[in-house]
Design an enzyme around this catalytic site. Structure first.
Site, mmCIF file in Angstrom:
data_model
loop_
_atom_site.group_PDB
_atom_site.id
_atom_site.type_symbol
_atom_site.label_atom_id
_atom_site.label_comp_id
_atom_site.label_asym_id
_atom_site.label_seq_id
_atom_site.Cartn_x
_atom_site.Cartn_y
_atom_site.Cartn_z
ATOM 1 N N HIS A 199 -0.352 -9.042 0.748
ATOM 2 C CA HIS A 199 -1.449 -9.236 1.603
ATOM 3 C C HIS A 199 -1.926 -10.392 1.416
ATOM 4 O O HIS A 199 -2.610 -10.766 2.445
ATOM 5 C CB HIS A 199 -2.691 -8.334 1.247
ATOM 6 C CG HIS A 199 -1.981 -6.717 1.203
ATOM 7 N ND1 HIS A 199 -1.643 -6.199 -0.063
ATOM 8 C CD2 HIS A 199 -1.812 -5.895 2.051
ATOM 9 C CE1 HIS A 199 -1.273 -5.167 -0.124
ATOM 10 N NE2 HIS A 199 -1.180 -4.888 1.420
ATOM 11 N N HIS A 236 -10.013 -5.133 4.284
ATOM 12 C CA HIS A 236 -8.728 -5.229 4.256
ATOM 13 C C HIS A 236 -8.306 -6.314 3.320
ATOM 14 O O HIS A 236 -8.628 -7.326 3.628
ATOM 15 C CB HIS A 236 -8.093 -5.056 5.516
ATOM 16 C CG HIS A 236 -6.479 -4.773 5.481
ATOM 17 N ND1 HIS A 236 -5.389 -5.631 4.923
ATOM 18 C CD2 HIS A 236 -5.850 -3.596 5.403
ATOM 19 C CE1 HIS A 236 -4.273 -5.060 4.812
ATOM 20 N NE2 HIS A 236 -4.575 -3.928 5.170
ATOM 21 N N THR A 265 -2.052 -9.220 10.600
ATOM 22 C CA THR A 265 -0.579 -9.140 10.963
ATOM 23 C C THR A 265 -0.261 -7.696 11.180
ATOM 24 O O THR A 265 0.706 -7.197 11.841
ATOM 25 C CB THR A 265 0.323 -9.543 9.750
ATOM 26 O OG1 THR A 265 -0.001 -8.835 8.545
ATOM 27 C CG2 THR A 265 0.232 -10.974 9.683
ATOM 28 N N GLU A 276 -5.805 -8.214 3.126
ATOM 29 C CA GLU A 276 -5.032 -9.393 4.078
ATOM 30 C C GLU A 276 -6.364 -10.067 4.758
ATOM 31 O O GLU A 276 -6.362 -11.472 4.734
ATOM 32 C CB GLU A 276 -4.203 -8.796 5.104
ATOM 33 C CG GLU A 276 -3.680 -9.933 5.879
ATOM 34 C CD GLU A 276 -2.782 -9.731 7.113
ATOM 35 O OE1 GLU A 276 -2.012 -8.504 6.940
ATOM 36 O OE2 GLU A 276 -2.847 -10.209 8.172
ATOM 37 N N HIS A 308 0.750 -1.052 -0.012
ATOM 38 C CA HIS A 308 0.084 0.054 -0.099
ATOM 39 C C HIS A 308 0.911 1.279 -0.171
ATOM 40 O O HIS A 308 1.225 1.862 0.993
ATOM 41 C CB HIS A 308 -1.016 0.029 1.344
ATOM 42 C CG HIS A 308 -2.014 -0.883 1.061
ATOM 43 N ND1 HIS A 308 -2.740 -1.302 2.151
ATOM 44 C CD2 HIS A 308 -2.898 -1.223 0.079
ATOM 45 C CE1 HIS A 308 -3.936 -2.248 1.504
ATOM 46 N NE2 HIS A 308 -3.879 -2.046 0.307
ATOM 47 N N SER A 325 -2.977 2.419 4.144
ATOM 48 C CA SER A 325 -2.034 1.622 4.649
ATOM 49 C C SER A 325 -2.436 1.482 6.234
ATOM 50 O O SER A 325 -2.572 2.571 6.951
ATOM 51 C CB SER A 325 -0.534 2.245 4.658
ATOM 52 O OG SER A 325 0.297 1.439 5.809
ATOM 53 N N SER A 326 -2.998 0.318 6.547
ATOM 54 C CA SER A 326 -3.286 -0.087 7.938
ATOM 55 C C SER A 326 -2.153 0.263 9.099
ATOM 56 O O SER A 326 -2.583 0.920 9.748
ATOM 57 C CB SER A 326 -3.745 -1.511 7.971
ATOM 58 O OG SER A 326 -4.116 -1.816 9.226
ATOM 59 N N ASN A 327 -1.070 -0.222 8.759
ATOM 60 C CA ASN A 327 -0.021 0.089 9.774
ATOM 61 C C ASN A 327 0.562 1.732 9.793
ATOM 62 O O ASN A 327 0.759 1.872 11.036
ATOM 63 C CB ASN A 327 1.093 -1.143 9.396
ATOM 64 C CG ASN A 327 2.124 -0.505 8.437
ATOM 65 O OD1 ASN A 327 2.898 0.280 8.533
ATOM 66 N ND2 ASN A 327 1.740 -1.051 7.198
ATOM 67 N N CYS A 370 3.870 -10.343 13.810
ATOM 68 C CA CYS A 370 4.745 -9.559 13.062
ATOM 69 C C CYS A 370 5.676 -8.769 13.729
ATOM 70 O O CYS A 370 5.125 -7.854 14.349
ATOM 71 C CB CYS A 370 3.911 -8.788 12.078
ATOM 72 S SG CYS A 370 4.696 -7.895 11.205
HETATM 73 S S1 SF4 Z 1 3.993 -5.645 8.168
HETATM 74 FE FE1 SF4 Z 1 4.616 -7.818 8.704
HETATM 75 S S2 SF4 Z 1 3.152 -9.234 8.068
HETATM 76 FE FE2 SF4 Z 1 3.207 -7.394 6.571
HETATM 77 S S3 SF4 Z 1 4.508 -7.588 5.017
HETATM 78 FE FE3 SF4 Z 1 5.538 -6.478 6.711
HETATM 79 S S4 SF4 Z 1 6.587 -8.302 7.900
HETATM 80 FE FE4 SF4 Z 1 5.041 -9.188 6.528
#
Ligand code: SF4
Length: 314
Positions: A74, A124, A164, A126, A41, A222-224, A194
């Site tokens: 994902h 999402h 994750t 994933e 993303h 982007s979730s993270n 993760c």
């Molecule tokens: S954030 Fe973690 S689960 Fe997602 S792609 Fe990166 S290493 Fe893999």
């Protein structure tokens, strides 16, 4: 202004591997290669690969029969894997190995006769991929309130897995609610879901104690990256998500002495540099990096991308 860079930040091993798979596929097969969904993303990453000859599609019926098709980091549902076989596509799977691990864990629980609960965000990719990798019903839970709504006997055999890009801290409340409500429920050790999500969030939490403003480089989908911004806000620090330096606004920095800067797992380091340049345009900046965890994780590439390339380079 002082600018303190989070450590670690930016690309994780799963993203590095996914981009490398597209790059190597282009070198090996030539353009075009087809990528289902954004490989990661991030618009800059996608544009860069598009310029090299990658074509991004949402569904496999947009890929000509027999062509090279790459699945994004994902992960994908079983139906997508089957559709690729039916269309005789030459598939390269860039699903992050940590996502695959969640699929394997989920299938194991189901094979033990348990109903699976997935903790994650609806819609999402994933989450859609994981649901589609599990035979049978998967119950999606997004909040503690959702746990109370689960229509299952309290002693039903259940198991949970998590998306994750949610950290231990994100899922703790939901898992506690599941364990409090149901008597026969199991799940994996969430600490190793993760490493990258966990490390980036821990770094931002620490950085937020030292800065007046936090900037997170990453995409709005982007979730993270969104979660990193939220952690800054929860710590009481004004926090902004920016794709690159062009989105930096001067008014955010009035009276500010120290700026924290991090990047989501799919955001390239060039965009961090680009944001620093934008800050420099506002006045002199002194850039340093917080002391933090060094990451040495690397994931192997698919075997079929390794040998022919080496031969060509010779
Ligand atoms: S954030 Fe973690 S689960 Fe997602 S792609 Fe990166 S290493 Fe893999």
């Amino acid at each position: 202004m002082r600018v303190i860079l989070a450590q670690p930040r930016g690309f994780c091993a799963g993203v590095v591997r996914a981009i490398e798979i597209v790059d190597r596929a282009l070198q090996k097969h030539g353009a075009p290669v087809y990528v289902r969904h954004e490989i990661v993303h991030n618009r800059h990453v996608v544009e860069n690969l598009r310029n090299k000859g990658a074509r991004f599609v949402e569904e496999l019926d947009e890929v000509p029969e027999g062509a090279v098709a790459i699945f994004s980091a994902h992960g994908v549902a079983r139906t997508v894997e089957r559709a690729a076989e039916e269309r005789d596509l030459d598939v390269l799977d860039a699903t992050c190995p940590l996502v695959t691990k969640v699929h394997v864990q989920g299938r194991q629980y189901v094979s033990q006769g348990r109903t699976l609960i997935l903790i994650g965000h609806a819609g999402h990719p994933e989450v859609e991929g994981t649901i589609g990798q599990i035979p049978g019903t998967v119950l999606l839970v997004q909040s503690e309130a959702d746990v109370a709504k689960l229509d299952m006997p309290l002693d039903a055999p259940l198991a949970y897995v998590t998306q994750t890009t949610l950290s231990v801290d994100d899922t703790r409340g939901i898992i506690d609610a599941l364990l409090a409500r149901f008597t026969d429920i199991v799940g994996p050790d969430t600490r190793d879901i993760c490493y990258a999500t966990q490390n980036r969030q821990a770094a931002v939490r620490e950085l937020s104690t030292e800065v007046d403003v936090l900037l997170v480089v990453g995409a709005t989908n982007s979730s993270n990256s969104n979660r990193l911004r939220e952690i800054g806000s929860e710590s009481g620090v004004p926090s902004y998500l920016v794709a690159d330096g062009s989105e930096v606004k001067a008014e955010w920095f009035e009276g500010v002495q120290t700026v924290g800067l991090t990047a989501g797992a799919s955001a390239p380091e060039e965009m961090v540099e680009n944001v620093i340049d934008a800050l420099r345009a506002l006045g002199p900046v002194d850039v340093s990096t917080m002391s933090g965890r060094e990451e040495k994780v690397e994931f192997k590439l698919p075997a079929k991308l390794l040998q022919p390339l080496v031969a060509r380079e010779v």
